[in-house]
Design a protein around this motif. Structure first.
Motif, PDB file in Angstrom:
ATOM      1  N   THR A  94       9.764  -5.216  -0.192  1.00  0.00           N
ATOM      2  CA  THR A  94       9.052  -6.093   0.242  1.00  0.00           C
ATOM      3  C   THR A  94       9.588  -7.488   0.412  1.00  0.00           C
ATOM      4  O   THR A  94       9.160  -8.412   0.703  1.00  0.00           O
ATOM      5  CB  THR A  94       7.623  -6.216  -0.157  1.00  0.00           C
ATOM      6  OG1 THR A  94       7.800  -6.437  -1.484  1.00  0.00           O
ATOM      7  CG2 THR A  94       7.005  -5.009   0.001  1.00  0.00           C
ATOM      8  N   THR A 100       9.683  -4.704   4.639  1.00  0.00           N
ATOM      9  CA  THR A 100       8.390  -4.504   4.702  1.00  0.00           C
ATOM     10  C   THR A 100       7.875  -3.494   5.656  1.00  0.00           C
ATOM     11  O   THR A 100       7.069  -2.516   5.419  1.00  0.00           O
ATOM     12  CB  THR A 100       7.538  -5.518   4.498  1.00  0.00           C
ATOM     13  OG1 THR A 100       7.778  -6.578   3.191  1.00  0.00           O
ATOM     14  CG2 THR A 100       5.691  -5.482   4.570  1.00  0.00           C
ATOM     15  N   GLN A 101       8.391  -3.883   6.997  1.00  0.00           N
ATOM     16  CA  GLN A 101       8.101  -2.836   8.130  1.00  0.00           C
ATOM     17  C   GLN A 101       8.703  -1.674   7.979  1.00  0.00           C
ATOM     18  O   GLN A 101       8.224  -0.461   8.083  1.00  0.00           O
ATOM     19  CB  GLN A 101       8.354  -3.734   9.283  1.00  0.00           C
ATOM     20  CG  GLN A 101       8.301  -2.834  10.482  1.00  0.00           C
ATOM     21  CD  GLN A 101       6.734  -2.494  10.930  1.00  0.00           C
ATOM     22  OE1 GLN A 101       5.651  -3.075  10.283  1.00  0.00           O
ATOM     23  NE2 GLN A 101       6.504  -1.390  11.626  1.00  0.00           N
ATOM     24  N   ARG A 104       7.412   0.886   5.201  1.00  0.00           N
ATOM     25  CA  ARG A 104       5.791   0.986   5.319  1.00  0.00           C
ATOM     26  C   ARG A 104       5.198   2.014   4.743  1.00  0.00           C
ATOM     27  O   ARG A 104       4.139   2.115   3.957  1.00  0.00           O
ATOM     28  CB  ARG A 104       4.998   0.340   6.527  1.00  0.00           C
ATOM     29  CG  ARG A 104       5.409   1.333   7.633  1.00  0.00           C
ATOM     30  CD  ARG A 104       5.004   0.703   8.973  1.00  0.00           C
ATOM     31  NE  ARG A 104       5.333   1.621  10.152  1.00  0.00           N
ATOM     32  CZ  ARG A 104       6.344   1.929  10.815  1.00  0.00           C
ATOM     33  NH1 ARG A 104       7.440   1.183  10.387  1.00  0.00           N
ATOM     34  NH2 ARG A 104       6.539   2.632  11.790  1.00  0.00           N
TER      35      ARG A 104
END
Length: 466
Positions: A94, A100-101, A104
């Motif tokens: 993150t 983060t994407q 996920r």
């Protein structure tokens, strides 16, 4: 390796988004159990590149690029301790909006298999077998217990072999065909390992087969030898025919007082373990007895004091029902059904001239034996040496198969060794209705043949036994 795992576990933060089982498996894989140059020189357990507070360490490493393995120079983060490495590993996913994407699916995974596969599909590692390797490490080291309710396949306890044959003359002098199970409380606050360690160094006639706490089921005596725990005399039914299970931590709240959280967990683990033993022998819950039934002693004292004996037997029955149905809820709470640790004592059994290759999926003790003159004879006296195992992923080539004491056994020889000894490993429990080639074993059979003089007596993998 257990010390390394414990050290990694101690340093996992409580707010981690990566499952503890996956963290430990990654640390084992990426640091070679803490022995890699990066782990030793830079406390870097996960092979994360870059620098940490300006500190880095450069090594030559292999990467899978353009369909092949290539050796390159790379700078990796250098940490002051394992803890910083583990925390930074968690933050890695993150640390930027892109990560983060991208990760996920990793962060949203609720079980170790999903998370391991998400790590691979998200490009975290270049090894095409990365997810399979993590899953195998988690399952062979019983790491899913670390995940609690989030583990998907979390276990309640780890099965540990802590037998000491040198003490059998005191605590297990007789062979035994078990008929039932006897439940005890330890009347102590020690862990299962400490309970067994004390028994293994004390030369008296007090003993039991298994001690269970909130984390481990530690086996001290194989189920085909007796234990002196029932108090009904040297030749009593309890002392000569029962499997004895001790539940730890029963004095946490005094003799008949408060049941601590860890005691309650140990009690639940004991109920589950007992169910697996019943299932393995084909018994019903009527085979479960309390110490009091044999000698009148007020034991298991905490269970009796709290009026829980019927509850305990009902809990065993619930687990047994789930096991028989193949319920996922049962498999989530234990590593595997506890294997009855047999040790054939020189009895002649039926053998077949089957040859083939076996690759282990579980750790199996290797034993030494010999072939006597005349008919093939399986004679197993003792393990080869301390730490002599066929470990997950190790291969052997064998030339003969036996059925003895309820197990399939195969034999092999060391390559180039001058002695004439054969060496033997059990491959799994024998179901008389299933042939060897179709048996459910502790690994995989290949190249199975009935050719008598196949001469496949060498190790397929070097140094499989140390």
């Amino acid at each position: 390796m257990s010390n390394f795992i414990e050290e990694v576990k101690r340093n996992i933060p409580s707010n981690t988004k990566i499952l503890p089982s996956v963290i430990v498996a990654q640390a084992i894989l990426e640091s070679a159990r803490g022995t890699s140059e990066l782990a030793r020189k830079a406390n870097n357990l996960f092979g994360i590149k870059g620098n940490y507070n300006g500190q880095s360490y450069t090594v030559r490493t292999k990467e899978y690029l353009n369909g092949r393995w290539t050796t390159v120079n790379a700078a990796f983060k250098k940490y002051p301790s394992y803890r910083e490495s583990i925390i930074d590993h968690g933050n890695f996913f993150t640390s930027t909006p892109w990560r983060t994407q991208n990760y996920r699916n990793v962060l949203n995974a609720k079980d170790y298999k999903t998370q391991a596969r998400a790590l691979q599909s998200s490009g975290y590692a270049t090894d095409p077998q990365y997810a399979n390797k993590l899953i195998n490490l988690i399952e062979t080291n019983n790491l899913s217990s670390l995940d609690g309710n989030n583990g998907g396949n979390s276990v309640g306890y780890t099965i540990v072999n802590q037998m000491n044959p040198s003490m059998y003359k005191y605590n297990a002098p007789y062979s035994m065909q078990p008929l039932e199970i006897c439940i005890h409380n330890t009347a102590n606050t020690a862990t299962a390992r400490n309970e067994v360690a004390y028994m293994n160094r004390t030369a008296n006639y007090t003993s039991y087969h298994v001690a269970i706490d909130d984390k481990e089921a530690v086996q001290a005596i194989p189920f085909n030898r007796n234990a002196f725990a029932a108090g009904d005399g040297a030749n009593g039914r309890g002392n000569r025919r029962a499997i004895h299970i001790e539940i730890c931590y029963s004095l946490d709240g005094g003799n008949n007082g408060h049941q601590s959280a860890r005691y309650l967990k140990a009690e639940e683990n004991a109920a589950l373990y007992t169910a697996y033993v019943l299932h393995q022998y084909g018994w019903g819950v009527d085979k479960v007895k309390k110490h009091q039934d044999y000698s009148g002693k007020y034991c298991p004292h905490v269970i009796l004091a709290n009026g829980k004996w019927n509850w305990f037997k009902n809990r065993v029955q619930q687990h047994l029902n789930a096991i028989k149905k193949g319920s996922s809820s049962a498999s989530k709470k234990t590593t595997s059904k506890p294997k009855v640790s047999k040790k054939p004592q020189g009895v002649s059994e039926k053998g077949w001239s089957f040859a083939g290759t076996f690759v282990a999926s579980e750790t199996i003790v290797v034993r030494r034996g010999y072939k006597s003159t005349g008919a093939p004879r399986l004679h197993l006296n003792k393990p080869v040496a301390e730490g002599s195992y066929l470990r997950p992923g190790d291969f052997i080539n064998f030339d003969h198969v036996w059925f003895a004491d309820g197990y399939w056994w195969v034999r092999f020889k060391y390559p180039g060794r001058k002695d004439s000894n054969y060496y033997f490993v059990p491959l799994g429990v024998r179901n008389p209705a299933v042939s060897f080639g179709k048996a459910k074993l502790w690994g995989k059979l290949t190249k199975l043949s009935t050719k008598k003089d196949s001469k496949v007596l060498d190790w397929h993998k070097k140094n499989a036994i140390k």
